[in-house]
Design a protein around this motif. Sequence first.
Motif, PDB file in Angstrom:
ATOM      1  N   LEU A   1       0.847  -1.192   0.000  1.00  0.00           N
ATOM      2  CA  LEU A   1       0.000   0.000   0.000  1.00  0.00           C
ATOM      3  C   LEU A   1       0.884   1.243   0.000  1.00  0.00           C
ATOM      4  CD1 LEU A   1      -2.478  -1.170   2.802  1.00  0.00           C
ATOM      5  CD2 LEU A   1      -2.779  -1.415   0.321  1.00  0.00           C
ATOM      6  N   GLU A   2       0.261   2.392  -0.012  1.00  0.00           N
ATOM      7  CA  GLU A   2       1.010   3.650   0.045  1.00  0.00           C
ATOM      8  C   GLU A   2       0.601   4.442   1.278  1.00  0.00           C
ATOM      9  OE1 GLU A   2       0.161   5.539  -3.703  1.00  0.00           O
ATOM     10  OE2 GLU A   2       1.984   4.729  -4.611  1.00  0.00           O
ATOM     11  N   LYS A   3       1.583   5.004   1.952  1.00  0.00           N
ATOM     12  CA  LYS A   3       1.281   5.845   3.103  1.00  0.00           C
ATOM     13  C   LYS A   3       1.769   7.271   2.839  1.00  0.00           C
ATOM     14  CE  LYS A   3       5.405   5.264   6.030  1.00  0.00           C
ATOM     15  NZ  LYS A   3       5.628   6.696   6.261  1.00  0.00           N
ATOM     16  N   GLN A   4       1.073   8.206   3.425  1.00  0.00           N
ATOM     17  CA  GLN A   4       1.456   9.614   3.282  1.00  0.00           C
ATOM     18  C   GLN A   4       2.779   9.849   4.001  1.00  0.00           C
ATOM     19  OE1 GLN A   4      -0.752  11.736   1.577  1.00  0.00           O
ATOM     20  NE2 GLN A   4       0.996  13.124   1.464  1.00  0.00           N
ATOM     21  N   ASN A   5       3.732  10.482   3.317  1.00  0.00           N
ATOM     22  CA  ASN A   5       5.023  10.791   3.934  1.00  0.00           C
ATOM     23  C   ASN A   5       4.857  11.853   5.006  1.00  0.00           C
ATOM     24  OD1 ASN A   5       7.795  11.705   4.376  1.00  0.00           O
ATOM     25  ND2 ASN A   5       8.259  10.461   2.567  1.00  0.00           N
ATOM     26  N   ARG A   6       5.476  11.649   6.154  1.00  0.00           N
ATOM     27  CA  ARG A   6       5.331  12.569   7.275  1.00  0.00           C
ATOM     28  C   ARG A   6       6.201  13.823   7.130  1.00  0.00           C
ATOM     29  NH1 ARG A   6       6.473   9.341  12.628  1.00  0.00           N
ATOM     30  NH2 ARG A   6       5.995  11.398  13.518  1.00  0.00           N
ATOM     31  N   ARG A   7       7.339  13.723   6.472  1.00  0.00           N
ATOM     32  CA  ARG A   7       8.320  14.809   6.469  1.00  0.00           C
ATOM     33  C   ARG A   7       8.231  15.703   5.239  1.00  0.00           C
ATOM     34  NH1 ARG A   7      13.724  11.656   8.722  1.00  0.00           N
ATOM     35  NH2 ARG A   7      12.818  11.007  10.735  1.00  0.00           N
ATOM     36  N   PHE A   8       7.759  15.162   4.129  1.00  0.00           N
ATOM     37  CA  PHE A   8       7.661  15.981   2.925  1.00  0.00           C
ATOM     38  C   PHE A   8       6.509  15.447   2.076  1.00  0.00           C
ATOM     39  CE2 PHE A   8      10.955  12.740   2.473  1.00  0.00           C
ATOM     40  CZ  PHE A   8      10.518  12.019   1.377  1.00  0.00           C
ATOM     41  N   PRO A   9       5.981  16.270   1.154  1.00  0.00           N
ATOM     42  CA  PRO A   9       4.839  15.851   0.332  1.00  0.00           C
ATOM     43  C   PRO A   9       5.165  14.595  -0.468  1.00  0.00           C
ATOM     44  CG  PRO A   9       5.200  18.201   0.136  1.00  0.00           C
ATOM     45  CD  PRO A   9       6.392  17.661   0.865  1.00  0.00           C
ATOM     46  N   GLY A  10       4.198  13.761  -0.633  1.00  0.00           N
ATOM     47  CA  GLY A  10       4.388  12.547  -1.419  1.00  0.00           C
ATOM     48  C   GLY A  10       3.976  11.310  -0.642  1.00  0.00           C
ATOM     49  N   LYS A  11       4.111  10.186  -1.335  1.00  0.00           N
ATOM     50  CA  LYS A  11       3.699   8.906  -0.751  1.00  0.00           C
ATOM     51  C   LYS A  11       4.858   7.923  -0.809  1.00  0.00           C
ATOM     52  CE  LYS A  11      -0.874   9.715  -2.764  1.00  0.00           C
ATOM     53  NZ  LYS A  11      -1.839   9.247  -3.782  1.00  0.00           N
ATOM     54  N   GLN A  12       4.840   6.988   0.119  1.00  0.00           N
ATOM     55  CA  GLN A  12       5.835   5.921   0.156  1.00  0.00           C
ATOM     56  C   GLN A  12       5.137   4.571   0.018  1.00  0.00           C
ATOM     57  OE1 GLN A  12       7.596   6.849   3.996  1.00  0.00           O
ATOM     58  NE2 GLN A  12       9.500   7.430   2.997  1.00  0.00           N
ATOM     59  N   ARG A  13       5.671   3.745  -0.829  1.00  0.00           N
ATOM     60  CA  ARG A  13       5.108   2.393  -1.002  1.00  0.00           C
ATOM     61  C   ARG A  13       5.696   1.478   0.071  1.00  0.00           C
ATOM     62  NH1 ARG A  13       6.086  -2.326  -4.416  1.00  0.00           N
ATOM     63  NH2 ARG A  13       4.091  -3.251  -5.096  1.00  0.00           N
ATOM     64  N   ARG A  14       4.838   0.863   0.866  1.00  0.00           N
ATOM     65  CA  ARG A  14       5.285   0.006   1.953  1.00  0.00           C
ATOM     66  C   ARG A  14       4.395  -1.245   2.028  1.00  0.00           C
ATOM     67  NH1 ARG A  14       9.174   2.538   1.621  1.00  0.00           N
ATOM     68  NH2 ARG A  14      10.239   3.841   3.179  1.00  0.00           N
TER      69      ARG A  14
ATOM     70  N   VAL B   1      -2.944  -7.764  11.599  1.00  0.00           N
ATOM     71  CA  VAL B   1      -3.223  -9.036  12.272  1.00  0.00           C
ATOM     72  C   VAL B   1      -3.952  -8.731  13.569  1.00  0.00           C
ATOM     73  CG1 VAL B   1      -2.253 -11.137  13.263  1.00  0.00           C
ATOM     74  CG2 VAL B   1      -1.158 -10.082  11.266  1.00  0.00           C
ATOM     75  N   GLY B   2      -5.222  -9.122  13.632  1.00  0.00           N
ATOM     76  CA  GLY B   2      -6.015  -8.745  14.795  1.00  0.00           C
ATOM     77  C   GLY B   2      -6.205  -7.244  14.817  1.00  0.00           C
ATOM     78  N   THR B   3      -5.733  -6.609  15.882  1.00  0.00           N
ATOM     79  CA  THR B   3      -5.810  -5.141  15.964  1.00  0.00           C
ATOM     80  C   THR B   3      -4.453  -4.491  15.751  1.00  0.00           C
ATOM     81  OG1 THR B   3      -5.432  -5.100  18.366  1.00  0.00           O
ATOM     82  CG2 THR B   3      -7.711  -5.351  17.608  1.00  0.00           C
ATOM     83  N   THR B   4      -3.434  -5.277  15.393  1.00  0.00           N
ATOM     84  CA  THR B   4      -2.075  -4.760  15.241  1.00  0.00           C
ATOM     85  C   THR B   4      -1.749  -4.484  13.772  1.00  0.00           C
ATOM     86  OG1 THR B   4      -1.329  -5.976  17.195  1.00  0.00           O
ATOM     87  CG2 THR B   4       0.365  -5.190  15.681  1.00  0.00           C
ATOM     88  N   LEU B   5      -1.409  -3.241  13.471  1.00  0.00           N
ATOM     89  CA  LEU B   5      -1.024  -2.820  12.126  1.00  0.00           C
ATOM     90  C   LEU B   5       0.482  -2.596  12.104  1.00  0.00           C
ATOM     91  CD1 LEU B   5      -1.974  -1.839   9.267  1.00  0.00           C
ATOM     92  CD2 LEU B   5      -2.042   0.463  10.256  1.00  0.00           C
ATOM     93  N   SER B   6       1.167  -3.183  11.124  1.00  0.00           N
ATOM     94  CA  SER B   6       2.613  -3.010  11.015  1.00  0.00           C
ATOM     95  C   SER B   6       2.987  -2.568   9.608  1.00  0.00           C
ATOM     96  CB  SER B   6       3.350  -4.314  11.358  1.00  0.00           C
ATOM     97  OG  SER B   6       3.008  -5.348  10.446  1.00  0.00           O
ATOM     98  N   CYS B   7       4.174  -1.946   9.503  1.00  0.00           N
ATOM     99  CA  CYS B   7       4.665  -1.401   8.234  1.00  0.00           C
ATOM    100  C   CYS B   7       6.084  -1.903   8.003  1.00  0.00           C
ATOM    101  CB  CYS B   7       4.626   0.125   8.280  1.00  0.00           C
ATOM    102  SG  CYS B   7       5.299   0.927   6.809  1.00  0.00           S
ATOM    103  N   GLN B   8       6.347  -2.448   6.811  1.00  0.00           N
ATOM    104  CA  GLN B   8       7.655  -3.011   6.488  1.00  0.00           C
ATOM    105  C   GLN B   8       8.142  -2.466   5.157  1.00  0.00           C
ATOM    106  OE1 GLN B   8       5.896  -7.204   8.209  1.00  0.00           O
ATOM    107  NE2 GLN B   8       7.218  -7.292   6.419  1.00  0.00           N
ATOM    108  N   LYS B   9       9.470  -2.457   4.936  1.00  0.00           N
ATOM    109  CA  LYS B   9      10.027  -2.041   3.646  1.00  0.00           C
ATOM    110  C   LYS B   9       9.743  -3.067   2.564  1.00  0.00           C
ATOM    111  CE  LYS B   9      13.691   1.257   4.658  1.00  0.00           C
ATOM    112  NZ  LYS B   9      15.128   1.585   4.450  1.00  0.00           N
ATOM    113  N   ASP B  10       9.753  -4.346   2.940  1.00  0.00           N
ATOM    114  CA  ASP B  10       9.393  -5.398   1.992  1.00  0.00           C
ATOM    115  C   ASP B  10       8.803  -6.560   2.767  1.00  0.00           C
ATOM    116  OD1 ASP B  10      11.561  -7.289   2.764  1.00  0.00           O
ATOM    117  OD2 ASP B  10      12.860  -5.738   1.926  1.00  0.00           O
TER     118      ASP B  10
END
Length: 376
Positions: free
Chosen positions: A16-29, A34-43
């Motif tokens: 998916l894509e998330k909004q970049n926190r530091r500058f305009p744009g999106k990052q693909r991650r 799983v359950g109520t836990t959301l995690s983000c990984q580079k691959d």
Amino acid sequence: MTGLKHSAAINLAAWLEKQNRRFPGKQRRYFKLVGTTLSCQKDEKAAPKWTVDVLGRDLVDETTDKGGKVTISLPDRKLIIHFKEGDTAKSWSEALKIAKSMQVENFYQMGKQIGHGAYSKVRLGFEKESGKEVAIKVIDKKTCPKDDLIFLERENEIYIVLEYMPGGMLYDVIAMFGQFTERDAAGVMREMLLGLEYLHSRGIVHRDIKPENILCTNKTWPLHVKWTDFGLSNVLTGGDDTLQTQVGTPHFAAPELLKSEPYGAPVDLWSCGIVLYNMLSGELPFDHPEDAGEIFRQILYNEVSFPEKQFSRISPDAINLVKNLLVKDPTKRLTAAQALQHRWFVTAPTAKAAPIANDLSKLHSSQRLPSVRGRK
């Protein structure tokens, strides 16, 4: 709302894509929920860069059938996840909404405590939508052994909503009446074996068959019973005899389990034989008031006996079933399916309903030795 009760377990993963926190744009991650836990990984193989619990978080859903975004309010920031496809957006937005609302209090009213275990307590609950009574098991992470915390990675407590069995423990019901008949015993035993037949057909071994783990739907005859407490159960994944851990309760442990030999479903049938012997006589075939080691020695080296005092008025068919369940060689022991075909289940229901003459008043569950947990 029925999400907690009827929704399948939440387990999603996607790029998916998330909004970049530091500058305009999106990052693909690569995201996982799983359950109520959301995690983000580079691959897909990388360790998570971060994880968050979405339970109770504010969520703004701006998805459509073409994609869109979801905004999750976290304590330190707003997390914005973008979706390029409508199907992905729909599945993720629905899953996130369920995950954020999974507090048990949203669906059930918590009532009084009705039981407890070493690491948990059980409370009576009421489903808010229907008013139906349920039993809610609350497991406390702080007191639970580390080996049992695999499924409690982040939560402080986990709630398991179960069917409420108002009859309570089988032996407490029998002790309350003080007596019952072979017809009653056969009815209870048949339901026990039907449950085991179902479990064993799916490769599940209970491994802690004992009276405390047999619950009744009611306190009147005929009793209807179900198995409970699968904390020591395991699944046969590599064949019929692939388990090795020494677990269970001393009085009900099978010989092969005590020898540290590979074992399987027959250990449950041995334990059923002990339960039946106990129900018919009011006694245990292998017993010591304090020394579990002595009980183990008796199980390994003593043959089961049927004293005249307790068994003179027990039918030959009932005694024969007990003998065929308490066979030390597991390959010669009856299976659940075979036991259900035993002659006793034909003769007992048609026999004269005379009370078993033995003293059954001491069968209260509080008089049992505790279970033993082995290394996994």
